[in-house]
Structures are given as C-alpha cells and as structure tokens.
Write an enzyme that holds these catalytic residues in place. Structure first.
Site, PDB file in Angstrom:
ATOM      1  N   VAL A   1      -0.976  -5.430   7.783  1.00  0.00           N
ATOM      2  CA  VAL A   1      -2.417  -5.576   8.019  1.00  0.00           C
ATOM      3  C   VAL A   1      -3.145  -4.892   6.876  1.00  0.00           C
ATOM      4  O   VAL A   1      -2.876  -3.734   6.550  1.00  0.00           O
ATOM      5  CB  VAL A   1      -2.829  -4.959   9.374  1.00  0.00           C
ATOM      6  CG1 VAL A   1      -4.321  -5.144   9.615  1.00  0.00           C
ATOM      7  CG2 VAL A   1      -2.024  -5.575  10.512  1.00  0.00           C
TER       8      VAL A   1
ATOM      9  N   HIS B   1      -2.821  -2.043  -1.243  1.00  0.00           N
ATOM     10  CA  HIS B   1      -1.405  -1.847  -0.952  1.00  0.00           C
ATOM     11  C   HIS B   1      -0.819  -3.011  -0.142  1.00  0.00           C
ATOM     12  O   HIS B   1       0.285  -3.472  -0.426  1.00  0.00           O
ATOM     13  CB  HIS B   1      -1.213  -0.516  -0.202  1.00  0.00           C
ATOM     14  CG  HIS B   1       0.201  -0.160   0.044  1.00  0.00           C
ATOM     15  ND1 HIS B   1       1.074   0.181  -0.975  1.00  0.00           N
ATOM     16  CD2 HIS B   1       0.922  -0.076   1.179  1.00  0.00           C
ATOM     17  CE1 HIS B   1       2.246   0.459  -0.478  1.00  0.00           C
ATOM     18  NE2 HIS B   1       2.198   0.313   0.838  1.00  0.00           N
TER      19      HIS B   1
END
Length: 170
Positions: A98, A104
């Site tokens: 998520v 990232h």
C-alpha cells in the site's frame, strides 16, 4: 466483454488460425506459492483464495507448497529457488503493498515485478505475480477479500490455464 478476464476459456471467434488455449484442470499439477506476511490480514486471504481455487480445480493438497516470507521484497529470492528446483508446474507469488507517503511502495512493486518476470522467462515457468500494489487500504481490501473475486483466486486460475496452454505448445 467488460473489464478484466472472462471466466470462460475459448478460442477467439473469427480467426482461422490454429489457436492454443488452456483450461482450468489442475489435476496432476504441482504448485508453489510464496506469500508475504506484511499486511497478513490481506495476504492470508489471497493465499486462502488461491489455495481454494487450486483445490476446486483438481489440485491435491500434497501438490501445493506454500512458503511464507516477511515482505514483498523477499518474495523473488524464494521464487527463484523454487523455480530452480524444477519441482513445480507453476508458481504463485502473493503480497500487498500500500502506497505511503514515500516512493518506497512504487520501488517495491517495480523491482519485484521485473524480478518475478525475469524468473518466469529464465525458467520457462509460469510465475503468476499478484503482489498487489495499491494507493489505499480500501483498494487493497477490494482486491484481496471476497473469495472467487480476489486477486489470489485469479492468480490460481491464471497459473492453471497457463500451464495447460504451455503443455499444449509442447
């Protein structure tokens, strides 16, 4: 035909070429699954639905190996080892990433996706990648919860159908 993939597997109409299609008979096949533990309330459901789909389509429980890893970044190295063993007809890799406040998440999705694809091509082995990348938790739930409507179920069907098509290619 709407968005997504049809549940029926048939040749394309109006094309006279010799068409090779798979089917959803998993009998006699051996599967490996690699499942990330990060976001396990969702990844566990992906694994359950994939497993149920495999069994419902004829796979025997003793022909399905499941390996848990900490997160999505650890999935490819285990998938590589499983592919190199030549014990499996197909691999299914499952995870949930998520998006947060940094890039990232996108880095994880991009690098794991390319690495899994490389493994699949290197070993001529279907490696079905359902490391689900989403922007919100609600999007993740929509893709991971719901039995036959999950990305886990889809991954299992894709694995079975692809193995069948590859076997027909010889």
């Amino acid at each position: 035909m709407g968005k997504g993939i049809s549940k029926t597997i048939e040749p394309i109409g109006g094309i006279g070429a010799n068409q090779i299609v798979g089917d959803l008979d998993a009998s006699g096949m051996r599967f490996g699954m690699v499942v990330a533990r990060f976001n396990d309330e969702l990844t566990d459901e992906l694994a359950r639905s994939a497993y149920q789909c495999l069994e419902q389509n004829g796979a025997k429980r003793e022909t399905i190996d499941l390996v848990r890893v900490p997160g999505a970044y650890e999935v490819p190295v285990v998938a590589e080892k499983m592919a190199a063993s030549k014990r499996y007809d197909a691999l299914i890799v499952l995870g949930v990433v998520v998006e947060g406040e940094t890039q990232h998440a996108q880095m994880i999705i991009d690098t794991t996706g390319q690495t899994v694809l490389d493994i699949s091509c290197r070993y001529q082995l279907p490696v079905i990648n359902e490391i689900v990348g989403v922007r919100t938790w609600a999007q993740a739930e929509a893709r991971c919860l719901g039995g036959e409507n999950t990305r886990g179920w889809y991954a299992a069907e894709a694995a079975i159908e692809t193995v069948r098509a590859m076997r027909r290619l010889g």
